[in-house]
Design a protein around this motif. Structure first.
Motif, PDB file in Angstrom:
ATOM      1  N   GLU B  36       5.633  -9.532  -1.486  1.00  0.00           N
ATOM      2  CA  GLU B  36       4.582  -8.538  -1.597  1.00  0.00           C
ATOM      3  C   GLU B  36       3.611  -8.930  -2.705  1.00  0.00           C
ATOM      4  O   GLU B  36       4.013  -9.466  -3.733  1.00  0.00           O
ATOM      5  CB  GLU B  36       5.213  -7.182  -1.949  1.00  0.00           C
ATOM      6  CG  GLU B  36       4.195  -6.092  -2.166  1.00  0.00           C
ATOM      7  CD  GLU B  36       4.808  -4.809  -2.690  1.00  0.00           C
ATOM      8  OE1 GLU B  36       4.598  -3.775  -2.053  1.00  0.00           O
ATOM      9  OE2 GLU B  36       5.482  -4.859  -3.748  1.00  0.00           O
ATOM     10  N   VAL B  37       2.314  -8.660  -2.467  1.00  0.00           N
ATOM     11  CA  VAL B  37       1.338  -8.830  -3.537  1.00  0.00           C
ATOM     12  C   VAL B  37       0.918  -7.443  -3.997  1.00  0.00           C
ATOM     13  O   VAL B  37       0.335  -6.681  -3.238  1.00  0.00           O
ATOM     14  CB  VAL B  37       0.096  -9.612  -3.068  1.00  0.00           C
ATOM     15  CG1 VAL B  37      -0.899  -9.751  -4.220  1.00  0.00           C
ATOM     16  CG2 VAL B  37       0.482 -10.976  -2.535  1.00  0.00           C
ATOM     17  N   LEU B  38       1.271  -7.124  -5.230  1.00  0.00           N
ATOM     18  CA  LEU B  38       0.848  -5.847  -5.790  1.00  0.00           C
ATOM     19  C   LEU B  38      -0.303  -6.126  -6.746  1.00  0.00           C
ATOM     20  O   LEU B  38      -0.151  -6.835  -7.733  1.00  0.00           O
ATOM     21  CB  LEU B  38       1.999  -5.187  -6.548  1.00  0.00           C
ATOM     22  CG  LEU B  38       1.592  -3.934  -7.327  1.00  0.00           C
ATOM     23  CD1 LEU B  38       1.327  -2.778  -6.388  1.00  0.00           C
ATOM     24  CD2 LEU B  38       2.647  -3.556  -8.342  1.00  0.00           C
ATOM     25  N   ALA B  39      -1.481  -5.572  -6.417  1.00  0.00           N
ATOM     26  CA  ALA B  39      -2.628  -5.783  -7.299  1.00  0.00           C
ATOM     27  C   ALA B  39      -2.705  -4.653  -8.301  1.00  0.00           C
ATOM     28  O   ALA B  39      -2.509  -3.490  -7.954  1.00  0.00           O
ATOM     29  CB  ALA B  39      -3.909  -5.845  -6.486  1.00  0.00           C
ATOM     30  N   ILE B  40      -2.981  -5.016  -9.557  1.00  0.00           N
ATOM     31  CA  ILE B  40      -3.237  -4.002 -10.575  1.00  0.00           C
ATOM     32  C   ILE B  40      -4.684  -4.190 -10.981  1.00  0.00           C
ATOM     33  O   ILE B  40      -5.076  -5.237 -11.483  1.00  0.00           O
ATOM     34  CB  ILE B  40      -2.285  -4.162 -11.761  1.00  0.00           C
ATOM     35  CG1 ILE B  40      -0.857  -3.931 -11.265  1.00  0.00           C
ATOM     36  CG2 ILE B  40      -2.644  -3.198 -12.870  1.00  0.00           C
ATOM     37  CD1 ILE B  40       0.202  -4.173 -12.263  1.00  0.00           C
ATOM     38  N   ILE B 209       4.423 -10.967  -6.004  1.00  0.00           N
ATOM     39  CA  ILE B 209       3.330 -11.364  -6.893  1.00  0.00           C
ATOM     40  C   ILE B 209       2.701 -10.124  -7.503  1.00  0.00           C
ATOM     41  O   ILE B 209       2.362  -9.174  -6.796  1.00  0.00           O
ATOM     42  CB  ILE B 209       2.251 -12.173  -6.136  1.00  0.00           C
ATOM     43  CG1 ILE B 209       2.844 -13.464  -5.569  1.00  0.00           C
ATOM     44  CG2 ILE B 209       1.069 -12.485  -7.045  1.00  0.00           C
ATOM     45  CD1 ILE B 209       1.851 -14.320  -4.807  1.00  0.00           C
ATOM     46  N   VAL B 210       2.564 -10.129  -8.832  1.00  0.00           N
ATOM     47  CA  VAL B 210       1.788  -9.097  -9.501  1.00  0.00           C
ATOM     48  C   VAL B 210       0.432  -9.716  -9.781  1.00  0.00           C
ATOM     49  O   VAL B 210       0.331 -10.693 -10.523  1.00  0.00           O
ATOM     50  CB  VAL B 210       2.438  -8.659 -10.830  1.00  0.00           C
ATOM     51  CG1 VAL B 210       1.604  -7.564 -11.480  1.00  0.00           C
ATOM     52  CG2 VAL B 210       3.846  -8.180 -10.585  1.00  0.00           C
ATOM     53  N   LEU B 211      -0.608  -9.188  -9.161  1.00  0.00           N
ATOM     54  CA  LEU B 211      -1.944  -9.758  -9.300  1.00  0.00           C
ATOM     55  C   LEU B 211      -2.790  -8.837 -10.175  1.00  0.00           C
ATOM     56  O   LEU B 211      -3.093  -7.713  -9.788  1.00  0.00           O
ATOM     57  CB  LEU B 211      -2.581  -9.897  -7.910  1.00  0.00           C
ATOM     58  CG  LEU B 211      -4.040 -10.323  -7.846  1.00  0.00           C
ATOM     59  CD1 LEU B 211      -4.173 -11.783  -8.237  1.00  0.00           C
ATOM     60  CD2 LEU B 211      -4.597 -10.107  -6.451  1.00  0.00           C
ATOM     61  N   ILE B 212      -3.122  -9.333 -11.360  1.00  0.00           N
ATOM     62  CA  ILE B 212      -3.944  -8.538 -12.273  1.00  0.00           C
ATOM     63  C   ILE B 212      -5.393  -8.947 -12.049  1.00  0.00           C
ATOM     64  O   ILE B 212      -5.712 -10.130 -12.124  1.00  0.00           O
ATOM     65  CB  ILE B 212      -3.567  -8.860 -13.737  1.00  0.00           C
ATOM     66  CG1 ILE B 212      -2.072  -8.792 -13.944  1.00  0.00           C
ATOM     67  CG2 ILE B 212      -4.352  -7.983 -14.697  1.00  0.00           C
ATOM     68  CD1 ILE B 212      -1.519  -7.451 -14.106  1.00  0.00           C
ATOM     69  N   THR B 213      -6.278  -8.021 -11.784  1.00  0.00           N
ATOM     70  CA  THR B 213      -7.677  -8.402 -11.581  1.00  0.00           C
ATOM     71  C   THR B 213      -8.610  -7.234 -11.814  1.00  0.00           C
ATOM     72  O   THR B 213      -8.214  -6.069 -11.796  1.00  0.00           O
ATOM     73  CB  THR B 213      -7.896  -8.967 -10.156  1.00  0.00           C
ATOM     74  OG1 THR B 213      -9.256  -9.380 -10.037  1.00  0.00           O
ATOM     75  CG2 THR B 213      -7.607  -7.944  -9.083  1.00  0.00           C
ATOM     76  N   ALA B 220      -9.111  -6.860  -2.149  1.00  0.00           N
ATOM     77  CA  ALA B 220      -9.223  -6.664  -0.707  1.00  0.00           C
ATOM     78  C   ALA B 220      -8.728  -7.875   0.064  1.00  0.00           C
ATOM     79  O   ALA B 220      -8.183  -7.750   1.151  1.00  0.00           O
ATOM     80  CB  ALA B 220     -10.675  -6.367  -0.340  1.00  0.00           C
ATOM     81  N   GLU B 221      -8.915  -9.066  -0.517  1.00  0.00           N
ATOM     82  CA  GLU B 221      -8.500 -10.276   0.191  1.00  0.00           C
ATOM     83  C   GLU B 221      -7.019 -10.579   0.042  1.00  0.00           C
ATOM     84  O   GLU B 221      -6.431 -11.225   0.902  1.00  0.00           O
ATOM     85  CB  GLU B 221      -9.298 -11.484  -0.321  1.00  0.00           C
ATOM     86  CG  GLU B 221     -10.697 -11.527   0.221  1.00  0.00           C
ATOM     87  CD  GLU B 221     -11.009 -12.850   0.903  1.00  0.00           C
ATOM     88  OE1 GLU B 221     -10.117 -13.715   0.962  1.00  0.00           O
ATOM     89  OE2 GLU B 221     -12.152 -13.009   1.372  1.00  0.00           O
ATOM     90  N   MET B 222      -6.407 -10.175  -1.065  1.00  0.00           N
ATOM     91  CA  MET B 222      -5.072 -10.691  -1.347  1.00  0.00           C
ATOM     92  C   MET B 222      -3.949  -9.670  -1.390  1.00  0.00           C
ATOM     93  O   MET B 222      -2.803  -9.992  -1.129  1.00  0.00           O
ATOM     94  CB  MET B 222      -5.080 -11.438  -2.680  1.00  0.00           C
ATOM     95  CG  MET B 222      -5.923 -12.686  -2.628  1.00  0.00           C
ATOM     96  SD  MET B 222      -5.563 -13.739  -4.010  1.00  0.00           S
ATOM     97  CE  MET B 222      -3.822 -13.988  -3.797  1.00  0.00           C
ATOM     98  N   VAL B 226      -2.023  -1.655  -3.953  1.00  0.00           N
ATOM     99  CA  VAL B 226      -2.948  -1.653  -5.077  1.00  0.00           C
ATOM    100  C   VAL B 226      -2.611  -0.518  -6.028  1.00  0.00           C
ATOM    101  O   VAL B 226      -2.388   0.612  -5.595  1.00  0.00           O
ATOM    102  CB  VAL B 226      -4.406  -1.438  -4.589  1.00  0.00           C
ATOM    103  CG1 VAL B 226      -5.377  -1.636  -5.746  1.00  0.00           C
ATOM    104  CG2 VAL B 226      -4.746  -2.351  -3.441  1.00  0.00           C
ATOM    105  N   ALA B 227      -2.568  -0.840  -7.312  1.00  0.00           N
ATOM    106  CA  ALA B 227      -2.453   0.209  -8.324  1.00  0.00           C
ATOM    107  C   ALA B 227      -3.737   0.168  -9.139  1.00  0.00           C
ATOM    108  O   ALA B 227      -4.111  -0.870  -9.660  1.00  0.00           O
ATOM    109  CB  ALA B 227      -1.252  -0.040  -9.218  1.00  0.00           C
ATOM    110  N   VAL B 228      -4.444   1.298  -9.217  1.00  0.00           N
ATOM    111  CA  VAL B 228      -5.668   1.363 -10.008  1.00  0.00           C
ATOM    112  C   VAL B 228      -5.307   1.951 -11.359  1.00  0.00           C
ATOM    113  O   VAL B 228      -4.649   2.991 -11.442  1.00  0.00           O
ATOM    114  CB  VAL B 228      -6.724   2.241  -9.311  1.00  0.00           C
ATOM    115  CG1 VAL B 228      -7.999   2.301 -10.142  1.00  0.00           C
ATOM    116  CG2 VAL B 228      -7.019   1.710  -7.921  1.00  0.00           C
ATOM    117  N   MET B 229      -5.717   1.252 -12.423  1.00  0.00           N
ATOM    118  CA  MET B 229      -5.383   1.728 -13.767  1.00  0.00           C
ATOM    119  C   MET B 229      -6.617   2.203 -14.495  1.00  0.00           C
ATOM    120  O   MET B 229      -7.679   1.610 -14.402  1.00  0.00           O
ATOM    121  CB  MET B 229      -4.725   0.613 -14.579  1.00  0.00           C
ATOM    122  CG  MET B 229      -3.230   0.523 -14.395  1.00  0.00           C
ATOM    123  SD  MET B 229      -2.504  -0.692 -15.503  1.00  0.00           S
ATOM    124  CE  MET B 229      -2.184   0.298 -16.947  1.00  0.00           C
TER     125      MET B 229
END
Lengths: 308, 341, 322
Positions: B36-40, B209-213, B220-222, B226-229
């Protein structure tokens, strides 16, 4: 008559080598760039790092020595102007820099930063000067009382607006903006972009907007020039470039913009792969036998592409 | 969804400023699963980087206090000694950094930098390590791997270096990757290449994967989730499709409306009023986003905002989202912005 | 590399020529000449005789003729005669040069032996009590003038405790080449070396400390930690390698600085080196010797910087010279 006409601009930097450090070759940072900007227009110069967009912008404002070619501002060649006329024209072109953190002198008050160009060109009493600066500072949305503060007391977006206020002091006609929002967060970036649009209408400004961010360029610019290896590969109205890119490099650049709809991400990946394949197989169609980019050719009234 | 790889519970990361501790990550709980890719995602100062560094223990221990739990492989990483943590970092957990120009040691060859974690974590012979390194270089899309192996970082382009940084993180087959703004410092076309590479590698591996961006386009691509901080808290958590189709929290909606590519015509972009409060000036009572949406009446906010599960898997903090509308700077008229041209 | 060295030597020639003109003119502009010095206090000196001598030695020729003679001889290895010592400058320099180089080398090594560990400790544990103590030592060593410190050392360890000799470079009664001779030589070196080294460490310590503090925060150090590299190795393999680079590179320069800066130490410890000779020669207007000494130190500085560049290109893969 166009406000700015850049004609076959070349900026070459020497490479030295050998025993006597003679010039053995040149870096062709800008190698035959031509474009025009009309009054009130925003022209976007897009490309990746090292493509020559910043060199071109710096040449326009006179920060880089031009190897050959002309830069005509209101029909006059900037390189040939001397004395008073030259001073008048340097007033008319101003610059906004990328990094709001390093482009302002930390030891100067906002008053001195914004008034500096004024002091170079006009003799004003301290009182008049203060009034002018306060009016400008208010116009960029900051408290007029804050002119006695120092840059570090402001946030990134506020600093960039101080930079814009400085560029506006002399009522310029053209502003060269080199990546003015790249160092800012999205919400702050929105603020600065809106503001740039407002003052454009108010002061009838033209922008030469230099950026690598295709989203920002698309949002802001009327016409766009795509730069690659020191040359323009494509030029046209913003819509034409985004919806109907003709040059392989433009296609590649456009397809690299992240897809904002998660449902379409796979298609986007495939599109990129297809363009990569074309890049491998069709390279020769877009570059001459020396790997050089062709001259721009018109394919419609507004759209030109560098094809044979 | 696969097994849970990492479970963060009530993590609070506080920095000492003039003798007092202020939480930059304030009571964050998250799970990351296999595959899983979790975006923060969030803007600078929201605590996303502090969160990433707390997970892998790269915070400056002298000025940082960590509370809560970071459960990984059956143990709470926050309780481990540095020596014990070093057995996990680089082996089961890899990190990809933002700037490939500075993330590699300028004095070591590419080969030795990728081999280094293997020396500490895997029992391999010199020859096997070299073989594995060359294979890794090929996997991250470097074609002349034998040459690159003995080159120095300054001899490679930014995109190539980022591939090497990824190879370093993958050296010991980690089950968790932490990617801190992996494409931010790269050119547009290189960014696209690296995103595609990461997606491809992720499909092969089973790791989380924890993706910080800060870049919603990259999200949207990866991302899968999604967690919005905002201001140290998670304000919204949802699957990626849900998040882009049906964003609920006022901050998420404001952020999406301020992106130029969502507004290709020359319309005005949404501007969030006010500025992100600094750690010391942050009011930690009530809804933290309230001061930036003053047109929303006080009674719409919760007294002590918590995450509400509004749809299965879609969480929103505070109740203020219910009657929220965007307000443009001058007119005060609501503006619909999620249509794409 | 070879091209680089050749080019640097080519560039050196005009630099040295310019230096030589300046030195020659300055030496000429000094009040008095070799004869004034040689006959000072000599009751038999009479003005007529001195004028005759001046004419004979060519002191009255135009300056460029004198300069031409001097430079031509200098290039051929003849640095002229010392009017005071009545012997060739070259033979006068011979022994002293090796003494000074020896003293400078031991001083430099001692400086690094003290400064590198202290710099590492201060940088790694910055703001600890150890760091604060080291920084205090730095302030002390910068603030103390070398001649005062050397005098104190001489007084305490030379005269009060009589642990070490207080003058000369070796006990002249001992046969050259024997073990005792070597010991005596080393024994004579201890005080001048320590006096120069103990207060000469500040630059290196400060530089190393600051560089380590900077490097600690670099991304590649984070990368190393994220790989699970043990903390000690993070320092040796990643931080120190980067921070020691500039120190290594500065080495070539440092040694020439020491060679040309040994005036005080050598005078105080009556150590027969170039520095001591320099002071004596100025006092006696022995300008052939003065000019030769300044030329040598000028050349040493130029060679030193070249050496630094070469060292840097060897230790840092990013720097390539050709």
């Amino acid at each position: 008559m166009s406000l700015l006409k850049v004609n076959d601009l070349k900026v070459h930097f020497p490479i030295r080598g050998g025993f006597f450090q003679r010039v053995v070759d040149h870096v062709r940072a800008a190698d035959g760039v031509s474009f025009e900007i009309q009054p009130g227009e925003t022209y976007g110069l897009v490309g990746e790092s090292g493509c020559g967009k910043t060199t071109t912008g710096r040449a326009v404002i006179g920060l880089n020595k031009v190897t050959s070619g002309e830069i005509l501002f209101e029909g006059k060649d900037l390189a040939k102007l001397r004395g008073k006329e030259k001073r008048l024209h340097t007033r008319d072109i101003q610059m906004i820099f990328q990094d709001p953190y390093s482009s302002l002198n930390v030891r100067k008050r906002v008053l001195d930063i914004v008034a500096e160009p004024l002091r170079n060109f006009e003799r004003l009493s301290p009182d008049e000067e203060k009034k002018r600066v306060q009016a400008l500072i208010e116009r960029v949305g900051l408290n007029p009382e804050s002119i006695y503060r120092y840059p570090h007391q402001f946030s990134g977006g506020q600093r960039q607006r101080i930079g814009i206020a400085r560029a506006l002091t002399l009522n310029p006609k053209l502003i060269v903006a080199d990546e003015p929002v790249s160092a800012l967060d999205v919400s702050v970036q929105a603020q600065v972009l809106n503001f740039m649009q407002d003052i454009q209408k108010e002061f009838n400004l033209s922008y030469l907007f230099i950026s690598h961010d295709l989203g920002v360029i698309q949002h802001l610019c009327d016409r766009i020039g795509i730069m690659y290896r020191g040359r323009l590969v494509e030029e046209g109205l913003a819509d034409e470039i985004y919806s109907n890119p003709k040059h392989l490099y433009t296609k590649r650049l456009i397809s690299a913009i992240p897809e904002m709809d998660p449902a379409l991400r796979l298609e986007k990946t495939h599109l990129r792969q297809a363009i990569d394949d074309e890049y491998r197989t069709g390279y020769d169609n877009y570059f001459d036998k020396d790997g050089r980019i062709f001259d721009l050719k018109k394919i419609s009234d507004t759209h030109s592409v560098a094809l044979p | 969804m696969g097994n849970t790889v990492l479970e963060i519970e009530n993590l609070r990361t506080s920095f000492s400023i003039k003798g007092k501790y202020y939480a930059a990550v304030d009571d964050v709980s998250l799970k990351i699963h296999e595959n899983e890719v979790l975006a923060i995602v969030g803007e600078s100062g929201c605590g996303k980087s502090a969160l990433a560094l707390s997970i892998i223990g790269l915070h400056d221990a002298r000025v940082t206090k960590l509370e809560g739990q970071v459960n990984f492989k059956g143990q709470n990483l926050l309780n481990l000694s540095r020596a014990r943590l070093n057995k996990i970092r680089g082996k089961d957990m890899g990190m990809i950094f933002q700037d490939p120009m500075t993330a590699l040691n300028p004095l070591s060859t590419i080969g030795s930098q990728i081999t280094e974690p293997m020396k500490y974590h895997l029992k391999l012979s010199q020859a096997d390590m070299k073989k594995r390194t060359l294979e890794l270089l090929r996997r991250v899309g470097i074609k002349n791997e034998n040459r690159v192996y003995s080159q120095y970082p300054h001899e490679l382009s930014g995109g190539m270096r980022q591939r090497v940084v990824i190879a370093v993180a993958l050296a010991c087959d980690p089950i968790l990757l932490i990617a801190d703004e992996p494409t931010t410092a790269l050119d547009v076309t290189i960014q696209a290449q690296i995103m595609d590479l990461m997606k491809e590698l992720q499909a092969q591996m089973k790791s989380g994967i924890v993706l910080i961006t800060h870049d919603l386009g990259v999200v949207a691509e990866m991302a899968d989730r999604v967690a919005v901080m905002y201001a140290g808290q998670i304000v919204e958590l949802a699957g990626v499709n849900e998040m882009f189709k049906n964003p609920l929290h006022p901050y998420t909606r404001s952020l999406l409306s301020s992106i130029p590519s969502n507004m290709p015509d020359k319309g005005r972009l949404h501007v969030i009023q006010g500025i992100v409060p600094s750690l010391q000036n942050l009011d930690r009572e009530g809804c933290r986003f309230a001061p930036r949406i003053p047109w929303i009446p006080q009674e719409d906010h919760e007294k002590d905002p918590v995450l509400h599960e509004v749809e299965p898997g879609h969480f929103v903090r505070c109740t203020c989202y219910k009657n929220f509308h965007l307000q443009t700077e001058e007119s005060g008229v609501e503006k619909h912005v999620f249509t794409k041209s | 590399m070879l091209t680089f060295i050749l080019r640097r030597i080519l560039v050196m020639i005009p630099q040295l020529l310019l230096l030589s003109v300046i030195i020659f003119l300055l030496a000429k502009a000094m009040p008095g000449d070799a004869l004034t010095g040689a006959f000072q206090g000599n009751p038999e000196a009479n003005a007529e005789h001195m004028e005759e001598l001046r004419e004979k030695l060519g002191f009255n020729d135009p300056w460029y003729e004198q300069y031409g003679r001097w430079v031509t001889n200098f290039v051929q290895g003849d640095m002229g005669m010392s009017y005071v010592h009545k012997q060739k400058v070259t033979s006068l320099l011979g022994n002293r040069l090796s003494n000074t180089v020896l003293l400078s080398l031991t001083t430099m090594i001692t400086i690094y032996l003290i400064a590198i560990p202290l710099g590492i400790i201060a940088g790694r544990w910055n703001n600890s009590w150890a760091d604060k103590a080291i920084v205090t030592y730095n302030y002390f060593s910068i603030a103390t003038p070398v001649f005062i410190f050397a005098l104190i050392m001489l007084f305490i360890f030379g005269f009060y405790f009589s642990w070490f000799p207080t003058g000369r470079s070796v006990d002249i009664t001992i046969q050259n080449g024997t073990w005792d001779y070597f010991v005596s030589k080393a024994n004579h070196l201890v005080l001048p070396t320590l006096s120069g080294a103990i207060i000469g460490t500040a630059g290196t310590i400060q530089y190393l400390r600051n560089d380590i503090i900077d490097t600690k925060l670099k991304d590649f150090v984070k990368t190393a930690r994220a790989k699970g590299v043990p903390e000690g190795r993070v320092y040796t393999r990643h931080i120190l390698r980067n921070s020691l680079l500039p120190i290594a590179a500065f080495m070539g320069y440092e040694i020439t600085l020491l060679i040309s800066g040994s005036v005080f130490i050598e005078s105080i410890f009556s150590y027969p080196g170039l520095g001591q000779l320099f002071i004596q020669s100025i006092q006696t207007r022995d300008f052939t010797v003065v000019s030769a000494l300044v030329m040598i130190s000028g050349a040493a500085v130029i060679i030193g910087t070249m050496l630094s560049d070469i060292i840097l290109s060897i230790v840092d893969p990013r720097i390539r010279i050709d």
